[in-house]
Design a protein around this motif. Structure first.
Motif, mmCIF file in Angstrom:
data_model
loop_
_atom_site.group_PDB
_atom_site.id
_atom_site.type_symbol
_atom_site.label_atom_id
_atom_site.label_comp_id
_atom_site.label_asym_id
_atom_site.label_seq_id
_atom_site.Cartn_x
_atom_site.Cartn_y
_atom_site.Cartn_z
ATOM 1 N N GLU A 1 8.268 -22.636 25.955
ATOM 2 C CA GLU A 1 7.832 -21.236 25.917
ATOM 3 C C GLU A 1 6.468 -21.118 25.242
ATOM 4 O OE1 GLU A 1 12.189 -19.027 25.965
ATOM 5 O OE2 GLU A 1 10.899 -18.753 24.227
ATOM 6 N N TYR A 2 6.273 -21.921 24.214
ATOM 7 C CA TYR A 2 4.997 -21.854 23.505
ATOM 8 C C TYR A 2 3.848 -22.334 24.408
ATOM 9 C CZ TYR A 2 1.521 -22.053 19.853
ATOM 10 O OH TYR A 2 0.388 -21.824 19.109
ATOM 11 N N LEU B 1 3.105 -19.663 26.709
ATOM 12 C CA LEU B 1 2.350 -18.593 26.055
ATOM 13 C C LEU B 1 0.866 -18.955 25.974
ATOM 14 C CD1 LEU B 1 2.184 -15.913 24.469
ATOM 15 C CD2 LEU B 1 2.704 -17.199 22.397
ATOM 16 N N ARG C 1 1.241 -7.115 25.396
ATOM 17 C CA ARG C 1 2.349 -7.962 24.936
ATOM 18 C C ARG C 1 3.433 -8.046 26.004
ATOM 19 N NH1 ARG C 1 4.993 -7.788 19.026
ATOM 20 N NH2 ARG C 1 7.021 -8.706 19.426
ATOM 21 N N ARG D 1 12.398 -14.783 20.066
ATOM 22 C CA ARG D 1 11.754 -16.093 20.259
ATOM 23 C C ARG D 1 10.299 -15.912 20.673
ATOM 24 N NH1 ARG D 1 16.074 -17.786 23.324
ATOM 25 N NH2 ARG D 1 14.800 -17.770 25.202
ATOM 26 N N PHE D 2 10.096 -14.939 21.572
ATOM 27 C CA PHE D 2 8.725 -14.690 22.029
ATOM 28 C C PHE D 2 7.851 -14.230 20.854
ATOM 29 C CE2 PHE D 2 5.467 -11.689 23.350
ATOM 30 C CZ PHE D 2 4.736 -12.477 24.229
ATOM 31 N N ALA D 3 8.385 -13.340 20.038
ATOM 32 C CA ALA D 3 7.605 -12.820 18.905
ATOM 33 C C ALA D 3 7.237 -13.948 17.943
ATOM 34 C CB ALA D 3 8.398 -11.738 18.181
ATOM 35 N N ARG D 4 8.165 -14.895 17.731
ATOM 36 C CA ARG D 4 7.882 -16.048 16.863
ATOM 37 C C ARG D 4 6.731 -16.873 17.444
ATOM 38 N NH1 ARG D 4 13.618 -17.381 16.136
ATOM 39 N NH2 ARG D 4 14.258 -16.511 14.161
ATOM 40 N N SER D 5 6.807 -17.102 18.764
ATOM 41 C CA SER D 5 5.755 -17.888 19.416
ATOM 42 C C SER D 5 4.412 -17.175 19.308
ATOM 43 C CB SER D 5 6.075 -18.092 20.899
ATOM 44 O OG SER D 5 7.201 -18.882 21.043
ATOM 45 N N LEU D 6 4.446 -15.872 19.519
ATOM 46 C CA LEU D 6 3.190 -15.102 19.471
ATOM 47 C C LEU D 6 2.594 -15.161 18.063
ATOM 48 C CD1 LEU D 6 1.230 -13.190 20.959
ATOM 49 C CD2 LEU D 6 2.672 -11.272 20.267
ATOM 50 N N LYS E 1 3.032 -17.482 15.864
ATOM 51 C CA LYS E 1 2.522 -18.842 15.643
ATOM 52 C C LYS E 1 1.166 -19.012 16.336
ATOM 53 C CE LYS E 1 3.927 -23.526 16.940
ATOM 54 N NZ LYS E 1 4.936 -24.269 17.696
#
Lengths: 184, 260
Positions: free
Chosen positions: A112-113, A116, A168, B80-85, B87
């Motif tokens: 996922e990272y 992103l 977002r 999970r997405f918010a954590r990735s963002l 980071k």
């Protein structure tokens, strides 16, 4: 769940016609109502929000011939009434076990990272900078920082908040699509 | 309908499962019929997640967040997405510490608010960027936004088939919107446009635009990122600029974004 009636293409067309004379507008209204009902069921702690929403829509469709000529309010309000009944029945049934807590799958998180990173690269330069600036000072003087950012952009603070949210959301959708494609 | 601070707090309580049942039902009914309120709910949902990650929820809120809010798999994914963002943003600002001092790209554009304290060098850069940008747009630039392009034709006054304001929805795949403003008649050397909300809040301005011919009609074409628009009423004000530099209002082009 007992389900003795299903939404046919004909009944779906009737439903759309009830929502709006303009088919495009009707489709939009249908999508809006469905999305929001899912959210409402979710907020009520219902683990089967999509199923309960579809059940609500099916029931409204089934009733349509009876109510179409007599019901005068906004269709969304009728859906709401039916959703309340569906929810009450859901509560009376055997409780559904809650979903499993999220497993800390480090590979999934890493995928996922990476997605992103790709999705951030696809943003326009100004949107990318906006995201970085909007979210970077979360733990510091966040409100002042965002006010300054809104001033620099010449927009109201709430307009900035909405703009950041929209970017977002597009990022989230992009990441979901990317992860899905990677898994396929 | 406008959303106020009370609504925001009520939504917050609702999302955390802390609202009184009667109030919750009223709010839900409004959520089904009020697009602005619904978008506010989505925003507050993200903000709660961010505040959880930043450790800024109260003890009671934190408890409800874990026991109620996070029960939905969709929200676990959002977390999970918010954590990735978070980071990503942390890494990006460490890699480019100058980012914090840097003005957003918008401020470099020729149509944004003037910034008083530019140095001569910065002014030169600004000029080059401004000219390049204007030339690109005058040439009908197709500088791409991610996603598809939605073209919307607007007529002055917004009248269309019986006086309705032009409406359109922005599906998630739309990356940018191209507005074609039909010109009523008289020609000017240049045109300027200003995009405003129904309340008069200026969102975007463009200057030194020249007409194009599309389907045999003279139009002013402007392209905006879809992110600049949201579900609300807007209007584009068109101004003609004579060879002597005089500005003359031509008309308003109202429209409504109906989705998503």
């Amino acid at each position: 769940m007992r389900k003795d009636w299903v939404l046919t293409p004909e009944s779906f067309e009737k439903l759309l016609a009830w929502l709006d004379k303009d088919r495009e507008q009707a489709g939009q209204k249908y999508e809006d109502i469905r999305r929001r009902l899912i959210k409402i069921f979710t907020c009520r702690g219902c683990y089967e929000a999509e199923d309960r929403t579809d059940e609500t829509i099916d029931r409204v469709s089934k009733k349509l011939d009876e109510i179409r000529d007599t019901y005068t309010g906004e269709p969304a309000r009728y859906f709401f009434g039916v959703a309340n009944k569906v929810h009450l029945e859901y509560l009376r049934r055997k409780p559904v076990p809650p979903p499993q807590p999220p497993r800390e799958d480090t590979e999934q998180i890493e995928r996922e990272y990476q997605c992103l990173e790709r999705c951030m690269d696809r943003l326009t330069p100004d949107n990318r900078i906006l995201v970085l600036q909007y979210y970077e000072e979360e733990k510091r003087a966040k409100i002042d920082h965002r006010k300054r950012l809104a001033d620099q952009l010449g927009i109201a603070l709430n307009a900035l908040r909405i703009r950041a949210h929209r970017i977002r959301t597009s990022l989230e959708q992009c990441v979901q699509k990317c992860v899905h494609e990677a898994a396929a | 309908m406008k959303v106020d601070a009370t609504d925001e707090e009520r939504i917050r309580q609702y999302l955390l499962g802390l609202i009184a049942p009667g109030e919750g039902s009223q709010l839900e009914e409004r959520l089904l019929t009020d697009a602005v309120l619904y978008e506010e709910l989505l925003i507050v949902e993200d903000e709660l997640i961010d505040q959880h990650l930043a450790g800024r929820l109260s003890a009671a809120e934190q408890k409800s967040f874990e026991s109620h809010f996070l029960n939905a798999p969709e929200r676990q994914r959002k977390l999970r997405f918010a954590r990735s963002l978070q980071k990503y943003v942390t890494h990006a600002s460490q890699k480019t510490p100058e980012l914090q001092a840097k003005k957003p790209v918008f401020s470099l554009w020729p149509f944004s608010k003037p910034v008083l304290a530019y140095s001569a060098a910065a002014a030169a850069v600004l000029l080059v960027i401004g000219i390049s940008w204007t030339l690109l747009h005058r040439a009908g630039s197709t500088a791409t936004q991610p996603g598809s392009l939605l073209t919307v034709v607007l007529t002055p006054g917004g009248t269309r088939d019986g006086g309705e304001v032009k409406r359109f929805a922005l599906s998630p795949d739309v990356g940018s919107v191209q507005f074609l403003l039909q010109l009523p008649g008289e020609s000017y050397t240049f045109y300027s446009v200003r995009l405003e909300t129904a309340e008069g809040q200026v969102i975007e301005t463009r200057e030194k635009l020249v007409p194009e011919v599309v389907d045999g009609k003279k139009v002013i074409s402007i392209k905006l990122p879809a992110q600049a628009l949201y579900r609300a009423d807007f209007q584009i004000k068109l101004v003609g600029v004579t060879a002597q530099g005089q500005e003359e209002p031509i008309g308003n082009y109202p429209f409504r974004v109906t989705g998503p």
